[in-house]
Design an enzyme around this catalytic site. Structure first.
Site, short mmCIF file in Angstrom:
data_model
loop_
_atom_site.label_atom_id
_atom_site.label_comp_id
_atom_site.label_asym_id
_atom_site.label_seq_id
_atom_site.Cartn_x
_atom_site.Cartn_y
_atom_site.Cartn_z
N ASP A 51 0.86 -1.19 0.00
CA ASP A 51 0.00 0.00 0.00
C ASP A 51 0.89 1.24 0.00
O ASP A 51 2.01 1.22 0.50
CB ASP A 51 -1.01 -0.01 1.15
CG ASP A 51 -0.43 -0.53 2.45
OD1 ASP A 51 0.79 -0.76 2.50
OD2 ASP A 51 -1.19 -0.69 3.41
N GLU B 50 -5.64 3.58 3.69
CA GLU B 50 -6.07 4.25 4.93
C GLU B 50 -7.54 4.64 4.92
O GLU B 50 -8.11 4.88 5.97
CB GLU B 50 -5.20 5.49 5.20
CG GLU B 50 -3.74 5.16 5.50
CD GLU B 50 -3.54 4.41 6.82
OE1 GLU B 50 -4.52 4.23 7.57
OE2 GLU B 50 -2.40 4.00 7.08
ZN LIG Z 1 -2.72 2.80 8.83
ZN LIG Z 2 -1.22 0.71 7.18
#
Ligand SMILES: [Zn+2]
Ligand SMILES: [Zn+2]
Length: 443
Positions: free
Chosen positions: A101, A171
């Protein structure tokens, strides 16, 4: 066909050749990791100083795409908005998806590091925000580049297909869904396994934490608008005060976990934000509450949602609100299910990590109530086995210090979270390389 998670059993005889084991590949990987380390640390520090918020990871994605392309991956950009997909085909065998990510958080960094972020960037809504890699996704992107370099240099030692993805917006729990909706499993080779790692402040730097089954909680956001009838602060009898009602509801919500959920079941109801009113002598029209719910069982989340609805409606009636002014309860779109690590895959990789890193650097870790959208990769109808493990990031002496002072070490999402680069990055690259090399071992 044997189950793909079972390693082929080798019956030793004078004619049998053993599979390439850690003892054979480990020194090669270690040498490559050491050779690449300075370059990886430079990339990490650059990413750390230049964080980008969810669905705004344009430069991070471009950097990852360039690095993967240089190693021979076929790269597609803008998958699921700002996502990157790199495919490296290297002969017959399974397909392994590795996910990193890329997004940072709207937090003003206060680590005091020389490479600390001072960035103020735009969020998806166009607002300027201080940004920080307070969840260490910069270590994930750097770790992916390191792993890609290791695997590209050892192409003759494995066989199969790599699908390396740079995922946006973890997030806000939007990126995995966006990439899947944009054809991750149809436009690109469909994975037989999906792997991810997450850097974790609660473990010593370089230590691996793994767990079978539920590992990260399911998370659901709930918004409550407590409505009232506004009026003058001096004349509450002529109004219906939503501030008092909101306070009563916040109190009553605490009884869901303590009185309604079966003891021993993990469940969290947190009211993280409460806003209402403009001036001391005005009874406002409404008060807004933002909640997050966590549990390791999607059924428990449903039970909590039903309780919240009942409490809000009941307290509204008790306050004498007309039925058309009762509190409004809305579920937020960024919810995620429980991240559950497939047992056989997790057990197999835990064995690999122990073999590669030593038992003192690999530990079974209890499930935590943080949430992840990595769970979505295993929740399609393809039922891809998934597993996510933690990489410790905190200097061991900080835990000793925390014990003495009683002040906890800065956690993920804290403005002071500062991973120790070298052990963290090396463990990330080594564990992911070892996992892939095991899953794509040549027969
Ligand atoms: Zn996070
Ligand atoms: Zn994270």
């Amino acid at each position: 066909m044997p189950h793909p998670l079972l390693r082929p059993i080798v019956f030793f005889s004078c004619l049998t050749v053993a599979l390439p084991a850690a003892s054979e590949l480990k020194p090669l990987v270690e040498a490559k990791v050491n050779a690449e380390y300075d370059s990886l640390e430079a990339i990490y520090k650059h990413l750390h100083a230049h964080p980008e918020l969810s669905f705004m990871e344009v430069n991070t994605a471009a950097l990852l795409a360039k690095e993967l392309r240089a190693l021979g991956f076929e790269v597609t950009e803008k998958v699921g908005n700002t996502g990157v997909v790199g495919v490296l085909k290297n002969g017959p065998g399974p397909t392994v998806l590795v996910r990193a990510d890329m997004d940072a958080l709207p937090i003003k960094e206060a680590t005091g590091l020389p490479y600390a972020s001072t960035a103020v960037v735009k969020d998806l809504s166009g607002n300027e925000q201080s940004a920080m890699h307070a969840c260490a996704h910069d270590t994930h992107v750097t770790g992916m580049i390191g792993t890609a370099r290791v695997l590209a240099s050892l192409k003759d030692r494995w066989s199969g297909t790599l699908v390396f993805i740079g995922q946006p917006a973890e997030e806000i729990s939007g990126g995995a869904r966006a990439m899947l909706a944009d054809g991750l499993y149809t436009r690109f080779p469909k994975p037989d396994y999906a792997l991810a790692l997450h850097t974790w402040a609660g473990l010593p730097a370089g230590v691996i934490g793994y767990g079978e089954g539920p590992f990260l909680a399911g998370s659901t956001g709930v918004d409550i608008v407590v409505r009232g009838v506004s009026g003058h602060g001096s004349s509450p009898h002529l109004a219906k005060d939503p501030v008092v009602l909101a306070a009563e509801i916040v109190g009553a919500l605490q009884t869901i976990v303590s009185r309604e959920i079966k003891p021993g079941t993990t469940a969290v109801v947190t009211v993280g934000s409460i806003h209402g009113g403009t001036k001391r002598n005005i009874i406002p029209e409404e008060v807004k509450l933002d909640l997050t719910l966590r549990a390791f069982d999607d059924q428990v989340i449903q039970q909590m949602i039903a309780s919240i609805r009942r409490i809000c409606a009941g307290f509204g009636v008790a306050a004498g609100l007309p039925t058309d002014r009762l509190p409004v309860v809305t579920l937020v779109a960024d919810s995620t299910g429980v991240t559950s690590n497939e047992a056989m895959l997790t057990r197999r990789l835990a064995g690999v990590f122990t073999e590669w890193l030593g038992a003192d650097r690999v530990q079974q870790f209890p499930a935590v109530t943080a949430a992840e959208d990595f769970s979505f990769y295993g929740k399609t109808t393809d039922h891809v086995p998934t597993t996510l493990w933690f990489i410790g990031a905190t200097a061991p002496e900080k835990f000793m210090e925390a014990k003495l002072t009683g002040v906890p070490v800065p956690s993920n999402h804290n403005f002071g979270f500062a991973p120790v680069p070298e052990p963290t990055l090396k463990a990330a690259v080594t564990s992911m390389s070892a996992a892939v090399l095991d899953l794509l071992a040549k027969p």
